[in-house]
Design a protein around this motif. Structure first.
Motif, PDB file in Angstrom:
ATOM      1  N   VAL A  35       0.837  -1.115   0.117  1.00  0.00           N
ATOM      2  CA  VAL A  35      -0.008  -0.129  -0.032  1.00  0.00           C
ATOM      3  C   VAL A  35       0.889   1.223  -0.074  1.00  0.00           C
ATOM      4  O   VAL A  35       1.733   1.330   0.681  1.00  0.00           O
ATOM      5  N   GLU A  36       0.594   2.248  -0.905  1.00  0.00           N
ATOM      6  CA  GLU A  36       1.198   3.440  -1.022  1.00  0.00           C
ATOM      7  C   GLU A  36       1.419   4.172   0.344  1.00  0.00           C
ATOM      8  O   GLU A  36       0.157   4.021   0.965  1.00  0.00           O
ATOM      9  N   GLY A  52      -2.218   0.784  -4.231  1.00  0.00           N
ATOM     10  CA  GLY A  52      -1.553  -0.465  -3.849  1.00  0.00           C
ATOM     11  C   GLY A  52      -1.106  -1.093  -4.971  1.00  0.00           C
ATOM     12  O   GLY A  52      -1.586  -1.044  -6.185  1.00  0.00           O
ATOM     13  N   TRP A  55      -1.773  -6.547  -5.527  1.00  0.00           N
ATOM     14  CA  TRP A  55      -3.027  -7.240  -4.954  1.00  0.00           C
ATOM     15  C   TRP A  55      -3.703  -8.065  -5.793  1.00  0.00           C
ATOM     16  O   TRP A  55      -4.621  -7.839  -6.662  1.00  0.00           O
TER      17      TRP A  55
END
Length: 132
Positions: A35-36, A52, A55
């Motif tokens: 996740v950023e 993100g 995923w």
């Protein structure tokens, strides 16, 4: 030069895994979902961009191929309560979208939970007082 070549050869040789006994042979090599980074402090009604990569299911395990994940759900957890604040579509193992901090968010600690099919990531945040 010979020393550098020998070191490179040893390093490269160490990257392969030995063959397994009894068939198969490939080890899982999928990257973990990321996740950023989000701001650590937020305010009520603030828009957050959540993004993100990686995923989706790991299909590098010699098992049945799993279908890609369709979306992530974004949950807001504060004071023992959890509320869904959005869903974001996943395309090619990536997602990016905006969610809004609940208007009734109170000052203090909160957890933003990002949930995929079989993986979730928690981001700790702090709600600050709204700007005057």
């Amino acid at each position: 030069m010979i020393v550098a070549f020998a070191l490179a050869t040893v390093s490269i040789a160490g990257c392969t895994s030995p063959p397994s006994i009894g068939g198969g042979g490939a080890a899982a090599a999928c990257a973990a979902p990321i996740v950023e980074e989000l701001p650590k402090a937020v305010a009520p009604d603030q828009t957050l961009t959540v993004a993100g990569v990686n995923w989706g299911p790991c299909n590098d395990t010699n098992q049945a191929t799993l279908a890609p994940w369709a979306f992530v759900t974004i949950e807001w957890e504060q004071s023992g309560k959890s509320v869904e604040i959005g869903t974001i579509a996943i395309e090619n193992f990536e997602f990016r979208g905006d969610v809004t901090v609940p208007a009734d968010a109170v000052k203090g600690d909160v957890t933003l939970r990002i949930v995929g099919d079989d993986y979730e990531h928690e981001v700790p945040l702090v709600v600050e007082s709204p700007q005057p």
